[in-house]
Enzyme design. Structure first.
Site, PDB file in Angstrom:
ATOM      1  N   GLU A  19       0.883  -1.172   0.156  1.00 32.75           N
ATOM      2  CA  GLU A  19      -0.032   0.034   0.005  1.00 32.75           C
ATOM      3  C   GLU A  19       0.946   1.224   0.075  1.00 32.75           C
ATOM      4  O   GLU A  19       1.974   1.184   0.289  1.00 32.75           O
ATOM      5  CB  GLU A  19      -1.051   0.245   1.036  1.00 32.75           C
ATOM      6  CG  GLU A  19      -1.899  -1.059   1.165  1.00 32.75           C
ATOM      7  CD  GLU A  19      -2.739  -1.059   2.469  1.00 32.75           C
ATOM      8  OE1 GLU A  19      -3.903  -1.560   2.347  1.00 32.75           O
ATOM      9  OE2 GLU A  19      -2.307  -0.662   3.476  1.00 32.75           O
TER      10      GLU A  19
ATOM     11  N   GLY B   9       7.076  -1.706   6.001  1.00 37.87           N
ATOM     12  CA  GLY B   9       8.362  -2.131   6.483  1.00 37.87           C
ATOM     13  C   GLY B   9       9.272  -1.302   7.021  1.00 37.87           C
ATOM     14  O   GLY B   9       9.051   0.028   7.280  1.00 37.87           O
TER      15      GLY B   9
ATOM     16  N   CYS C 227       6.093  -3.671  15.972  1.00 34.63           N
ATOM     17  CA  CYS C 227       5.985  -2.508  17.125  1.00 34.63           C
ATOM     18  C   CYS C 227       4.406  -2.666  17.597  1.00 34.63           C
ATOM     19  O   CYS C 227       3.312  -2.805  16.669  1.00 34.63           O
ATOM     20  CB  CYS C 227       6.166  -1.064  16.528  1.00 34.63           C
ATOM     21  SG  CYS C 227       7.569  -0.792  15.941  1.00 34.63           S
TER      22      CYS C 227
ATOM     23  N   SER D  16      11.413   6.787  14.770  1.00 34.50           N
ATOM     24  CA  SER D  16      10.184   6.518  15.305  1.00 34.50           C
ATOM     25  C   SER D  16      10.562   6.202  16.769  1.00 34.50           C
ATOM     26  O   SER D  16      10.892   5.088  17.231  1.00 34.50           O
ATOM     27  CB  SER D  16       9.583   5.224  14.567  1.00 34.50           C
ATOM     28  OG  SER D  16       9.258   5.346  13.286  1.00 34.50           O
ATOM     29  N   LEU D  17      10.634   7.062  17.813  1.00 35.84           N
ATOM     30  CA  LEU D  17      11.125   7.229  19.099  1.00 35.84           C
ATOM     31  C   LEU D  17      10.084   6.525  19.983  1.00 35.84           C
ATOM     32  O   LEU D  17      10.180   5.514  20.528  1.00 35.84           O
ATOM     33  CB  LEU D  17      11.426   8.508  19.461  1.00 35.84           C
ATOM     34  CG  LEU D  17      12.385   8.414  20.822  1.00 35.84           C
ATOM     35  CD1 LEU D  17      13.395   7.856  20.753  1.00 35.84           C
ATOM     36  CD2 LEU D  17      12.654   9.877  21.165  1.00 35.84           C
ATOM     37  N   HIS D  18       9.087   7.465  19.929  1.00 33.29           N
ATOM     38  CA  HIS D  18       7.721   7.084  20.876  1.00 33.29           C
ATOM     39  C   HIS D  18       7.851   6.735  22.290  1.00 33.29           C
ATOM     40  O   HIS D  18       6.805   6.411  22.997  1.00 33.29           O
ATOM     41  CB  HIS D  18       7.011   5.881  20.345  1.00 33.29           C
ATOM     42  CG  HIS D  18       6.971   5.773  18.863  1.00 33.29           C
ATOM     43  ND1 HIS D  18       6.293   6.931  18.317  1.00 33.29           N
ATOM     44  CD2 HIS D  18       7.533   5.068  17.588  1.00 33.29           C
ATOM     45  CE1 HIS D  18       6.433   6.713  16.852  1.00 33.29           C
ATOM     46  NE2 HIS D  18       7.039   5.671  16.773  1.00 33.29           N
TER      47      HIS D  18
ATOM     48  N   CYS E 194       1.196  -0.599  16.068  1.00 31.77           N
ATOM     49  CA  CYS E 194       1.367  -0.289  14.705  1.00 31.77           C
ATOM     50  C   CYS E 194       0.477  -1.572  13.973  1.00 31.77           C
ATOM     51  O   CYS E 194       0.805  -2.587  14.303  1.00 31.77           O
ATOM     52  CB  CYS E 194       2.576  -0.223  14.176  1.00 31.77           C
ATOM     53  SG  CYS E 194       2.932   0.248  12.302  1.00 31.77           S
TER      54      CYS E 194
ATOM     55  N   CYS F 154      -1.078   7.060   9.959  1.00 29.17           N
ATOM     56  CA  CYS F 154      -0.099   6.598  10.370  1.00 29.17           C
ATOM     57  C   CYS F 154      -0.106   5.333  11.111  1.00 29.17           C
ATOM     58  O   CYS F 154      -0.976   5.294  12.145  1.00 29.17           O
ATOM     59  CB  CYS F 154       0.851   7.460  10.989  1.00 29.17           C
ATOM     60  SG  CYS F 154       2.438   7.170  11.839  1.00 29.17           S
TER      61      CYS F 154
ATOM     62  N   ASN G  44      -3.701   6.594  15.885  1.00 38.12           N
ATOM     63  CA  ASN G  44      -4.833   6.262  15.005  1.00 38.12           C
ATOM     64  C   ASN G  44      -5.215   4.732  15.499  1.00 38.12           C
ATOM     65  O   ASN G  44      -4.557   3.740  15.055  1.00 38.12           O
ATOM     66  CB  ASN G  44      -4.137   6.064  13.598  1.00 38.12           C
ATOM     67  CG  ASN G  44      -3.925   7.510  13.039  1.00 38.12           C
ATOM     68  OD1 ASN G  44      -4.818   8.373  13.272  1.00 38.12           O
ATOM     69  ND2 ASN G  44      -2.528   7.803  12.620  1.00 38.12           N
TER      70      ASN G  44
ATOM     71  N   CYS H  38       6.268  -6.476   7.634  1.00 35.84           N
ATOM     72  CA  CYS H  38       7.382  -5.856   8.395  1.00 35.84           C
ATOM     73  C   CYS H  38       7.803  -6.809   9.462  1.00 35.84           C
ATOM     74  O   CYS H  38       6.956  -7.764   9.880  1.00 35.84           O
ATOM     75  CB  CYS H  38       6.455  -4.649   9.113  1.00 35.84           C
ATOM     76  SG  CYS H  38       7.904  -3.549  10.167  1.00 35.84           S
TER      77      CYS H  38
ATOM     78  N   CYS I  73       3.236   8.656   0.741  1.00 39.44           N
ATOM     79  CA  CYS I  73       3.940   7.626   1.933  1.00 39.44           C
ATOM     80  C   CYS I  73       4.161   6.408   1.120  1.00 39.44           C
ATOM     81  O   CYS I  73       3.210   5.857   0.444  1.00 39.44           O
ATOM     82  CB  CYS I  73       3.108   7.563   2.911  1.00 39.44           C
ATOM     83  SG  CYS I  73       3.831   6.495   4.195  1.00 39.44           S
TER      84      CYS I  73
END
Length: 404
Positions: free
Chosen positions: A124, A209, A148, A263-265, A151, A383, A340, A144, A137
Site C-alpha cells: 500500500e 516495512g 511494534c 520512530s522514537l515513541h 502499529c 500513520c 490512530n 514488516c 508515503c
C-alpha cells in the site's frame, strides 16, 4: 534534440551479442542509470552511444512517464524494437483505490511475481494532499519484521524486500493516478491541492516495512527519485523513517543523503522495549548517538523524531521533559502523532488536553512540536494503519472457517 523527431542510430541494427545476458520481459520501470546501461550493452548498443541512449530512456521513463517504447521517437527504430522484444514498462496493478473525505488517497498495488512461486505480492502507498504540499508515503517491504505493538502494519509478517524498481514504481503509479505526467488529466473530484505546483512534492518512506532493513534497494531508489532529469524530488524532500537500525543510519546519510526521521515513541528503554522491540538490540542511548553523528544534520536539515501519543502510556509531562533532555544537542523537530486506532489494538489516543500540554513543554524548550493532523483514518490510511487489504480479507476468511 527534438524528442518527437526520429533519429536513427548511427550504428548498424542492434546486435544481440549474448542472449544469456538478457532477462526476458524484465520491466525497465524504476531502473537506475547503471541498470539501463547494462540492458543496452546486452542488446548490443555500442559503448560510444550508451550515455546518450541512457539519457533518452531516462527522460521517457521518468519525465514523460512513457508506457510504450514505441512512443520514444528520438530512439532508433531498431533499438525500440529490441527493447520491446526483451523488456516492458508494465506498472504494478492498482487493485483498489480509496479516497478519504479529507482527500487522502490509498492505493493497494499488486506487484509482478518475483519468481515462479510468487503469486504477486501487494503493498500500500498513500497520498496526502495539504495546502502547501503533497506527500506520498511509500513502502519498502511487503509486511514488516518489527512488530511494534501500536502499529497495525507490524501485525503483517514480512514477506520480502521490495526491489529498488518496485519502490520507484510506487511514485510513478501515484503520479499517473494524479495526472502528473504530460498528456494526463488530474482527477476531477476537487480534492487535490490547488495551485500551479506539482501534486507530489514530498516522499516519505513511512509505509510498510523498515527501510534500513532493505538498505541497498532504498538507497538506489532514492538515487532515481532525486535525479534532476527525471522524477526530480529533492533529497531535502525525501525522508526515510527508521525504528532505529543504528548501524545503517550513518551509512544512509553518507550514501543516500535524505532527511532522517526516527520512530522514537518513548523516553525510557523499558517502555520502548515494549512499543518498539528493536530497542532491545539498539537502545535509546545508542540510537541518539547515531543521530548526533548523522551526516548533514543541521538546523537547516533537522532530524524528525516521531512520537505517537498513547493514553496513559507515554504522554505525561514528566516524559515530555525527559524527551527534551534526551534530544539536547541534536538539531531536531518532534512530530506528535495522535494514535490512530485499528481493530484489535490495546491502545487509545491521548486526550487532546494531554497532547497540548505535552506539545507546550516541548515547544517552550525551543523545539518545533507540531501535532500531526490525522489523515485518512476513514480508509485506514493514517500513520500506523497500513496493512494490505487482501491480508485483512484473508484473515477474516480464516476466522469464518474456524467458526464453522
Amino acid at each position: 534534440m527534438d524528442l518527437h523527431t526520429e533519429t536513427l542510430s548511427s550504428s548498424s541494427p542492434v546486435r544481440r551479442e549474448d542472449d544469456a545476458k538478457l532477462t526476458p520481459k524484465a520491466s525497465l520501470l524504476g531502473a537506475t542509470r547503471a541498470e539501463l546501461a547494462e540492458t543496452l550493452r546486452a542488446l548490443g548498443v555500442p559503448e560510444r552511444e550508451i550515455k546518450m541512449r541512457v539519457a533518452q530512456l531516462w527522460h521517457w521513463l521518468y519525465f514523460q512517464g512513457a508506457r510504450d517504447f514505441g512512443a520514444m521517437l528520438n530512439i532508433g527504430k531498431s533499438l525500440r524494437g529490441a527493447l520491446a522484444e526483451h523488456e516492458h514498462l508494465t506498472r504494478p496493478e492498482v487493485v483498489t483505490e480509496q479516497v478519504s473525505q479529507d482527500g487522502t488517497r490509498k492505493w493497494l498495488l499488486r506487484l509482478a511475481p518475483a519468481n515462479a512461486t510468487d503469486k504477486g505480492a501487494e503493498v500500500e502507498c498513500v497520498y496526502i494532499p495539504e495546502s502547501d504540499r503533497g506527500t506520498l508515503c511509500i513502502s519498502s517491504q511487503v509486511g514488516c519484521t518489527l512488530t511494534c505493538s501500536f502499529c497495525h502494519t507490524g501485525t503483517q509478517k514480512l514477506v520480502r524486500n521490495l526491489t529498488s524498481r518496485e519502490i520507484v514504481a510506487q511514485i510513478v503509479v501515484a503520479r499517473e493516478r494524479l495526472g502528473d505526467f504530460p498528456g494526463l488529466t488530474p482527477p476531477t473530484d476537487g480534492l487535490l491541492p490547488q495551485g500551479e505546483g506539482r501534486p507530489i512534492t514530498n516522499i516519505v518512506f513511512m509505509g510498510m516495512g523498515e527501510p534500513l532493513y532493505n538498505f541497498d534497494n532504498v538507497r538506489d531508489a532514492i538515487g532515481v527519485l532525486a535525479d534532476g532529469d527525471g522524477l526530480s524530488v529533492s533529497k531535502r524532500r525525501i525522508t526515510v523513517s527508521t525504528a532505529g537500525v543504528v548501524p545503517q543510519i550513518e551509512k544512509l546519510g553518507a550514501e543516500a543523503g535524505p532527511m532522517l526521521a526516527i520512530s522514537l515513541h518513548a523516553v525510557r528503554d523499558a517502555l520502548r522495549d515494549t512499543l518498539v522491540p528493536l530497542n532491545k538490540k539498539y537502545p535509546i542511548k545508542d540510537l541518539l548517538a547515531a543521530c548526533r553523528d548523522y551526516p548533514g544534520a543541521s538546523n537547516a536539515r533537522r532530524i524528525t523524531f516521531e512520537y505517537v501519543m498513547l493514553k496513559g502510556v507515554n504522554d505525561s509531562p514528566a516524559e515530555a521533559r525527559e524527551l527534551v533532555r534526551l534530544l539536547k544537542g541534536i538539531p531536531a523537530k518532534i512530530n506528535l502523532i495522535p494514535f490512530n486506532p485499528w481493530p484489535g489494538t490495546q491502545y487509545e489516543c491521548s486526550d487532546w488536553d494531554k497532547i497540548e500540554a505535552f506539545s507546550d513543554i516541548v515547544f517552550n524548550a525551543g523545539y518545533a512540536s507540531p501535532v500531526r493532523t490525522p489523515r485518512g483514518r476513514d480508509i485506514l490510511a493514517a500513520c500506523g494503519q497500513l496493512k494490505s487489504e487482501t491480508e485483512k480479507l484473508r484473515a477474516r476468511a480464516r476466522l469464518a472457517v474456524e467458526a464453522e
